[in-house]
Design an enzyme around this catalytic site. Structure first.
Site, PDB file in Angstrom:
ATOM      1  N   ALA A  14       0.845  -1.198   0.000  1.00 40.94           N
ATOM      2  CA  ALA A  14       0.000   0.000   0.000  1.00 40.94           C
ATOM      3  C   ALA A  14       0.876   1.243   0.000  1.00 40.94           C
ATOM      4  O   ALA A  14       0.592   2.241   0.638  1.00 40.94           O
ATOM      5  CB  ALA A  14      -0.938  -0.007   1.210  1.00 40.94           C
ATOM      6  N   GLY A  18       0.726   1.014  -4.776  1.00 42.58           N
ATOM      7  CA  GLY A  18      -0.393   0.340  -4.118  1.00 42.58           C
ATOM      8  C   GLY A  18      -1.573   1.273  -3.887  1.00 42.58           C
ATOM      9  O   GLY A  18      -2.723   0.915  -4.174  1.00 42.58           O
ATOM     10  N   LYS A 123       9.281  -6.554 -10.551  1.00 40.69           N
ATOM     11  CA  LYS A 123      10.295  -7.041 -11.500  1.00 40.69           C
ATOM     12  C   LYS A 123      11.019  -8.283 -11.000  1.00 40.69           C
ATOM     13  O   LYS A 123      11.488  -9.080 -11.796  1.00 40.69           O
ATOM     14  CB  LYS A 123      11.366  -5.956 -11.694  1.00 40.69           C
ATOM     15  CG  LYS A 123      10.992  -4.830 -12.595  1.00 40.69           C
ATOM     16  CD  LYS A 123      12.177  -3.908 -12.852  1.00 40.69           C
ATOM     17  CE  LYS A 123      12.489  -2.997 -11.687  1.00 40.69           C
ATOM     18  NZ  LYS A 123      11.430  -1.996 -11.427  1.00 40.69           N
ATOM     19  N   LEU A 160       3.063   1.638 -20.033  1.00 37.60           N
ATOM     20  CA  LEU A 160       3.270   1.592 -21.488  1.00 37.60           C
ATOM     21  C   LEU A 160       3.074   0.151 -21.971  1.00 37.60           C
ATOM     22  O   LEU A 160       3.536  -0.791 -21.319  1.00 37.60           O
ATOM     23  CB  LEU A 160       4.688   2.058 -21.847  1.00 37.60           C
ATOM     24  CG  LEU A 160       5.063   3.493 -21.471  1.00 37.60           C
ATOM     25  CD1 LEU A 160       6.546   3.732 -21.777  1.00 37.60           C
ATOM     26  CD2 LEU A 160       4.206   4.501 -22.224  1.00 37.60           C
ATOM     27  N   GLU A 218      16.047   6.704  -6.207  1.00 35.74           N
ATOM     28  CA  GLU A 218      15.882   5.971  -4.948  1.00 35.74           C
ATOM     29  C   GLU A 218      16.522   6.813  -3.841  1.00 35.74           C
ATOM     30  O   GLU A 218      17.353   7.682  -4.137  1.00 35.74           O
ATOM     31  CB  GLU A 218      16.587   4.617  -5.036  1.00 35.74           C
ATOM     32  CG  GLU A 218      16.027   3.681  -6.096  1.00 35.74           C
ATOM     33  CD  GLU A 218      14.614   3.217  -5.792  1.00 35.74           C
ATOM     34  OE1 GLU A 218      14.299   2.978  -4.614  1.00 35.74           O
ATOM     35  OE2 GLU A 218      13.802   3.108  -6.736  1.00 35.74           O
ATOM     36  N   ASP A 229      18.476  -1.925 -12.043  1.00 38.96           N
ATOM     37  CA  ASP A 229      17.062  -1.780 -12.389  1.00 38.96           C
ATOM     38  C   ASP A 229      16.857  -1.972 -13.899  1.00 38.96           C
ATOM     39  O   ASP A 229      15.962  -2.695 -14.330  1.00 38.96           O
ATOM     40  CB  ASP A 229      16.578  -0.390 -11.944  1.00 38.96           C
ATOM     41  CG  ASP A 229      15.198  -0.056 -12.475  1.00 38.96           C
ATOM     42  OD1 ASP A 229      14.230  -0.648 -11.969  1.00 38.96           O
ATOM     43  OD2 ASP A 229      15.085   0.768 -13.396  1.00 38.96           O
ATOM     44  N   LYS A 233      15.010  -5.156 -16.223  1.00 44.09           N
ATOM     45  CA  LYS A 233      14.027  -4.978 -17.299  1.00 44.09           C
ATOM     46  C   LYS A 233      14.492  -5.662 -18.584  1.00 44.09           C
ATOM     47  O   LYS A 233      13.716  -6.305 -19.281  1.00 44.09           O
ATOM     48  CB  LYS A 233      13.763  -3.487 -17.524  1.00 44.09           C
ATOM     49  CG  LYS A 233      13.005  -2.869 -16.345  1.00 44.09           C
ATOM     50  CD  LYS A 233      12.976  -1.354 -16.398  1.00 44.09           C
ATOM     51  CE  LYS A 233      12.269  -0.773 -15.172  1.00 44.09           C
ATOM     52  NZ  LYS A 233      12.520   0.667 -15.008  1.00 44.09           N
TER      53      LYS A 233
END
Lengths: 371, 371
Positions: A14, A18, A123, A160, A218, A229, A233
């Site tokens: 959350a 979230g 991810k 996207l 971050e 990161d 992906k």
């Protein structure tokens, strides 16, 4: 008059994504209840954070989740207990994992085998070991198994339509030759500001500070600058394109963290010392400029060669990757059918609302398949 | 071991798109037959052109459709007879309409009510009267009805995921503010050549001739230059975005056919006289150039204002619409969630293989829903 059906929804997480998702879920729930052709009742029966959970043993839908969660003093259940709870629900269940937690990701095969569908931007489920990838898709109905369905559009490029486009290219028999793009909103912002196509731009350390101040990084910017990161992906895209990728550290990933600063104790110390390395970055910038190019942090998959890589590349100023704006992502698919001019998808690839939109879109796909 | 299921496929049209689709269908049929989780037999039981048809009364799959069709001397059946034939098939049936025929489009509600699903790039079904649009979607299971499913991704931007992206924005509750883009491969090529961002470019009539010689225009180029093809696509997008659009002639559409040449008898005569009007087009070009802009032929939908329009507009040379290459399409969705930087989809929006790919992708979606 078709009979309304009920689908049970459990949400973990959350935070930023979230909260946006829960708001979109509430709107979707009203829309579906009013659908003339196939009314559906979505019942939110579980909401948990890393610390606590709200749910009723009898699957009564949660009321005001925000105040319920705040008031709750119940610690969250172990994941296998949540899986059993959802398995016993008097109808189909969907788990929405809005965390980036590895333990939750590791438990997906268990949920799927119990017939529980999963929708997530996490991810880590799809970019960790290839064993976990195989376990997930051999359990899922949209893999080779007979369990729940799983969708994860938002794990690359947020809302996207990147993964759905890639899946369709593959499923309809196109040959994907190369995938290339800017896959990190942070990296996009940093380099679009560091070396704009029109010239100018600040020192690299200053741009990192600006990005941090705007909340685009971050808490410790090294977590963006290490490239992991983006590597995660690329792992997902390469696997969907048919390559075997053992892990996001099994191919070349260029880190933008100077060697000397890898081990400094805090993000603050890192930020304080980063200006010492501005000259190195300026050299890259000048070298690109001399060729009429700009530097960008990109990832690419060369499918026929089986090569995946992440790092800095130079692009002509007229290239779509060079011309990107703000913190947008761009993804180009070079395929046999599209020839020299790739299929390009571009837009915000991060942010609570657009990430949640990808999750909500996937939930709609699952609901159609559960009909 | 799951039981293989059989789905009956009827294809109308064996022209450019039709031939590419039949080849993709044959590949998909092999892939699905080998699927470990849900083997499916796709049986091509009907293939027709405007003149003849090949099929067997007992639904035996066609063998070599190419030679069968050539050898056939059977005239095609009336559409209601085809609908009855498919309705009585011993399993679910999907009609693939690879024509641009209005009569076939007008019969969609009949097919859908009989439970037959439809996949098509035929723009005419979705851009004619709003009554036909309502009839189609009130019959379809993915509208408000209980009949077959209908998908038409390739009716706008060929295989580019334009309609699926727009539907997802709407269904997940985003507010679409504006849709803008270049929606015709022919118009894209003409203006990218007539006024390249880098300067130069030929006379307008000469670019039309080049486009015609390359096969990028209809046999009579007026069928592209009148803007109706783009107006049909805008009608579809506007309706999916929630606007009531009575027809593709109910909003402003700029024709590039000079008034004086509208009534000339042949395309050849039109081409011969077009150079008389080059000065007018050069004036537009020069005017744009003075503002640092280029001229492009675009369509746009302003959703809050309920305005749809098609015609020439000027764009800054740094605008993604100005920078388009070759005969690519570009579509930008400005929405509440995406803010100032739109979601952009770009790539080839015409051609047999990519149009057929959109059709094949939609067929896969229908097959999943028919599970």
């Amino acid at each position: 008059m078709p009979v309304p059906r009920q689908v049970f929804i459990a949400v973990i997480g959350a935070g930023g994504v979230g909260k946006c998702f829960l708001s979109q879920l509430s709107q979707l729930t009203s829309n579906l209840a009013r659908s003339p052709s196939a009314p559906t009742t979505l019942s939110l029966v579980w909401l948990s954070t890393s610390k606590k959970a709200v749910y009723h043993a009898d699957y009564k839908p949660l009321g005001n989740w925000e105040s319920d969660l705040e008031a709750s003093t119940s610690p969250t259940l172990p994941l296998p207990d949540l899986a059993s709870y959802l398995e016993k629900a008097p109808g189909k269940a969907v788990l929405i994992d809005n965390t980036s937690n590895q333990d939750v990701a590791d438990s997906y095969p268990l949920f799927l085998r119990k017939g529980i569908s999963i929708v997530t931007p996490n991810k880590k489920a799809f970019s960790s070991t290839s064993q976990l990838w195989r376990d997930i898709f051999s359990a899922a109905s949209n893999g080779t198994g007979a369990g729940g369905y799983i969708f994860h559009e938002s794990s690359v490029g947020a809302g996207l339509p990147v993964l759905s486009a890639l899946k369709e290219l593959v499923e309809t028999g196109d040959q994907v030759r190369k995938i290339e793009g800017v896959f990190s909103g942070t990296m996009s912002f940093l380099f679009n500001s560091f070396q704009p196509v029109a010239g100018g731009g600040g020192k690299f350390s200053a741009e990192v500070k600006t990005a941090k101040d705007k909340g685009f990084t971050e808490p410790d910017p090294r977590d963006d600058l290490n490239g992991l990161d983006v590597a995660r992906k690329l792992t997902i895209l390469a696997r969907l394109a048919g390559l075997e990728v053992e892990s996001p550290t099994s191919f070349p990933v260029q880190s933008l963290i100077p060697k000397e600063l890898e081990a400094v104790a805090s993000g603050d110390e890192f930020m304080a010392r980063l200006p010492e390395f501005d000259d190195q970055m300026d050299e890259l910038k000048t070298a690109a400029e001399k060729e009429g190019k700009v530097v960008r942090f990109v990832g690419s998959v060369d499918v026929p060669k089986g090569e995946v890589k992440v790092g800095l590349e130079k692009f002509d100023t007229s290239h779509p990757i060079a011309a990107l704006k703000g913190s947008d992502n761009i993804i180009a698919f070079y395929t046999e059918r599209y020839g020299d001019n790739p299929l390009i998808i571009q837009g915000a690839g991060a942010g609570g609302e657009v990430t949640a939109m990808g999750v909500t879109g996937d939930l709609i796909k699952v609901l159609r398949l559960l009909q």
